[in-house]
Design a protein around this motif. Structure first.
Motif, PDB file in Angstrom:
ATOM      1  N   VAL A 156       0.890  -1.156   0.000  1.00  0.00           N
ATOM      2  CA  VAL A 156       0.000   0.000   0.000  1.00  0.00           C
ATOM      3  C   VAL A 156       0.932   1.210   0.000  1.00  0.00           C
ATOM      4  CG1 VAL A 156      -1.713   1.317   1.276  1.00  0.00           C
ATOM      5  CG2 VAL A 156      -1.847  -1.177   1.232  1.00  0.00           C
ATOM      6  N   LEU A 157       0.784   2.063  -0.984  1.00  0.00           N
ATOM      7  CA  LEU A 157       1.612   3.252  -1.121  1.00  0.00           C
ATOM      8  C   LEU A 157       0.844   4.451  -0.593  1.00  0.00           C
ATOM      9  CD1 LEU A 157       3.989   4.969  -2.303  1.00  0.00           C
ATOM     10  CD2 LEU A 157       2.685   5.009  -4.437  1.00  0.00           C
ATOM     11  N   ASN A 158       1.433   5.145   0.376  1.00  0.00           N
ATOM     12  CA  ASN A 158       0.864   6.388   0.897  1.00  0.00           C
ATOM     13  C   ASN A 158       1.863   7.510   0.657  1.00  0.00           C
ATOM     14  OD1 ASN A 158      -1.494   5.216   2.033  1.00  0.00           O
ATOM     15  ND2 ASN A 158      -0.292   4.533   3.780  1.00  0.00           N
ATOM     16  N   ILE A 159       1.381   8.621   0.132  1.00  0.00           N
ATOM     17  CA  ILE A 159       2.184   9.826  -0.003  1.00  0.00           C
ATOM     18  C   ILE A 159       1.603  10.838   0.977  1.00  0.00           C
ATOM     19  CG2 ILE A 159       2.975  11.655  -1.552  1.00  0.00           C
ATOM     20  CD1 ILE A 159       4.065   8.932  -2.333  1.00  0.00           C
ATOM     21  N   LYS A 160       2.448  11.308   1.914  1.00  0.00           N
ATOM     22  CA  LYS A 160       1.998  12.239   2.945  1.00  0.00           C
ATOM     23  C   LYS A 160       2.699  13.582   2.780  1.00  0.00           C
ATOM     24  CE  LYS A 160       0.996   8.831   6.548  1.00  0.00           C
ATOM     25  NZ  LYS A 160       1.291   8.463   7.947  1.00  0.00           N
ATOM     26  N   ASP A 161       1.957  14.655   3.053  1.00  0.00           N
ATOM     27  CA  ASP A 161       2.581  15.977   3.025  1.00  0.00           C
ATOM     28  C   ASP A 161       3.378  16.183   4.311  1.00  0.00           C
ATOM     29  OD1 ASP A 161       0.690  16.598   4.981  1.00  0.00           O
ATOM     30  OD2 ASP A 161      -0.516  17.859   3.664  1.00  0.00           O
ATOM     31  N   GLU A 162       3.996  17.348   4.450  1.00  0.00           N
ATOM     32  CA  GLU A 162       4.858  17.607   5.606  1.00  0.00           C
ATOM     33  C   GLU A 162       4.084  17.662   6.922  1.00  0.00           C
ATOM     34  OE1 GLU A 162       6.989  21.082   4.306  1.00  0.00           O
ATOM     35  OE2 GLU A 162       8.563  19.844   3.408  1.00  0.00           O
ATOM     36  N   ASP A 163       2.760  17.815   6.853  1.00  0.00           N
ATOM     37  CA  ASP A 163       1.925  17.798   8.060  1.00  0.00           C
ATOM     38  C   ASP A 163       1.499  16.387   8.451  1.00  0.00           C
ATOM     39  OD1 ASP A 163       2.021  20.587   8.240  1.00  0.00           O
ATOM     40  OD2 ASP A 163       0.305  20.811   6.894  1.00  0.00           O
ATOM     41  N   GLY A 164       1.840  15.388   7.630  1.00  0.00           N
ATOM     42  CA  GLY A 164       1.477  14.006   7.914  1.00  0.00           C
ATOM     43  C   GLY A 164       0.138  13.590   7.345  1.00  0.00           C
ATOM     44  N   ASP A 165      -0.491  14.456   6.547  1.00  0.00           N
ATOM     45  CA  ASP A 165      -1.779  14.127   5.929  1.00  0.00           C
ATOM     46  C   ASP A 165      -1.544  13.338   4.637  1.00  0.00           C
ATOM     47  OD1 ASP A 165      -3.131  15.592   7.907  1.00  0.00           O
ATOM     48  OD2 ASP A 165      -2.912  17.455   6.755  1.00  0.00           O
ATOM     49  N   VAL A 166      -2.320  12.266   4.443  1.00  0.00           N
ATOM     50  CA  VAL A 166      -2.204  11.471   3.222  1.00  0.00           C
ATOM     51  C   VAL A 166      -2.823  12.252   2.075  1.00  0.00           C
ATOM     52  CG1 VAL A 166      -2.871   9.321   2.076  1.00  0.00           C
ATOM     53  CG2 VAL A 166      -2.262   9.297   4.503  1.00  0.00           C
ATOM     54  N   VAL A 167      -2.005  12.532   1.040  1.00  0.00           N
ATOM     55  CA  VAL A 167      -2.486  13.273  -0.124  1.00  0.00           C
ATOM     56  C   VAL A 167      -2.677  12.359  -1.330  1.00  0.00           C
ATOM     57  CG1 VAL A 167      -1.529  15.479   0.618  1.00  0.00           C
ATOM     58  CG2 VAL A 167      -0.136  13.938  -0.770  1.00  0.00           C
ATOM     59  N   TYR A 168      -2.133  11.145  -1.252  1.00  0.00           N
ATOM     60  CA  TYR A 168      -2.295  10.172  -2.339  1.00  0.00           C
ATOM     61  C   TYR A 168      -2.076   8.784  -1.758  1.00  0.00           C
ATOM     62  CZ  TYR A 168      -1.578   7.654  -6.719  1.00  0.00           C
ATOM     63  OH  TYR A 168      -1.683   6.773  -7.753  1.00  0.00           O
ATOM     64  N   SER A 186       3.522  19.045  -5.438  1.00  0.00           N
ATOM     65  CA  SER A 186       4.754  19.815  -5.572  1.00  0.00           C
ATOM     66  C   SER A 186       5.324  20.076  -4.194  1.00  0.00           C
ATOM     67  CB  SER A 186       4.464  21.133  -6.292  1.00  0.00           C
ATOM     68  OG  SER A 186       5.636  21.900  -6.375  1.00  0.00           O
ATOM     69  N   GLY A 187       6.592  19.754  -4.015  1.00  0.00           N
ATOM     70  CA  GLY A 187       7.244  19.973  -2.726  1.00  0.00           C
ATOM     71  C   GLY A 187       7.815  18.686  -2.163  1.00  0.00           C
ATOM     72  N   ASN A 188       8.064  18.661  -0.842  1.00  0.00           N
ATOM     73  CA  ASN A 188       8.596  17.488  -0.151  1.00  0.00           C
ATOM     74  C   ASN A 188       7.457  16.643   0.387  1.00  0.00           C
ATOM     75  OD1 ASN A 188      11.368  18.029  -0.461  1.00  0.00           O
ATOM     76  ND2 ASN A 188      11.271  19.526   1.193  1.00  0.00           N
ATOM     77  N   TYR A 189       7.565  15.339   0.168  1.00  0.00           N
ATOM     78  CA  TYR A 189       6.538  14.405   0.628  1.00  0.00           C
ATOM     79  C   TYR A 189       7.193  13.179   1.238  1.00  0.00           C
ATOM     80  CZ  TYR A 189       3.276  17.180  -2.086  1.00  0.00           C
ATOM     81  OH  TYR A 189       2.525  18.219  -2.567  1.00  0.00           O
TER      82      TYR A 189
END
Length: 117
Positions: free
Chosen positions: A67-79, A97-100
């Motif tokens: 299972v692939l999770n992409i999280k933003d810098e706040d820890g929220d799953v964006v994908y 766009s940015g660090n994930y």
């Protein structure tokens, strides 16, 4: 001499194309709420080799399902998506766009790292 020069030039061009893929360094974590009964450490798990090229994640063939999770810098799953054992590529949304943080989950095993898009 011209053949040697042509060979070296083509080898340089090929090597620059291959180097566009960047290895994503992943750390190994265990998500286990049940302690081991014997107190001995588990055999270390090796992190999978994942590469990134632009917005495409590249996996080696013959890997387990993740299972692939992409999280933003706040820890929220964006994908989030399932990467089946037959998939060798996952194209990420170009709107990111940015660090994930990238997470690959396989049962109780968690592989984490950071990517820049």
């Amino acid at each position: 001499m011209k053949k040697l020069l042509l060979f070296l030039l083509s080898a340089f061009i090929f090597s620059t194309n291959v180097s566009a893929q960047e290895l994503v360094p992943l750390t190994v974590c265990i998500e286990d709420d049940q302690p081991l009964g014997n107190g001995y450490p588990r055999t270390p798990m090796l992190a999978p080799k994942v590469y990134i090229e632009d917005y495409t994640l590249l996996f080696e063939a013959n890997h387990p399902d993740y299972v692939l999770n992409i999280k933003d810098e706040d820890g929220d799953v964006v994908y989030s998506t399932v990467v089946s054992s037959t998939q060798t590529q996952v194209v990420l949304p170009s709107t990111l766009s940015g660090n994930y943080q990238i997470e690959l989950v396989m049962g109780n095993w968690l592989f984490k790292g950071w990517i820049n898009l």
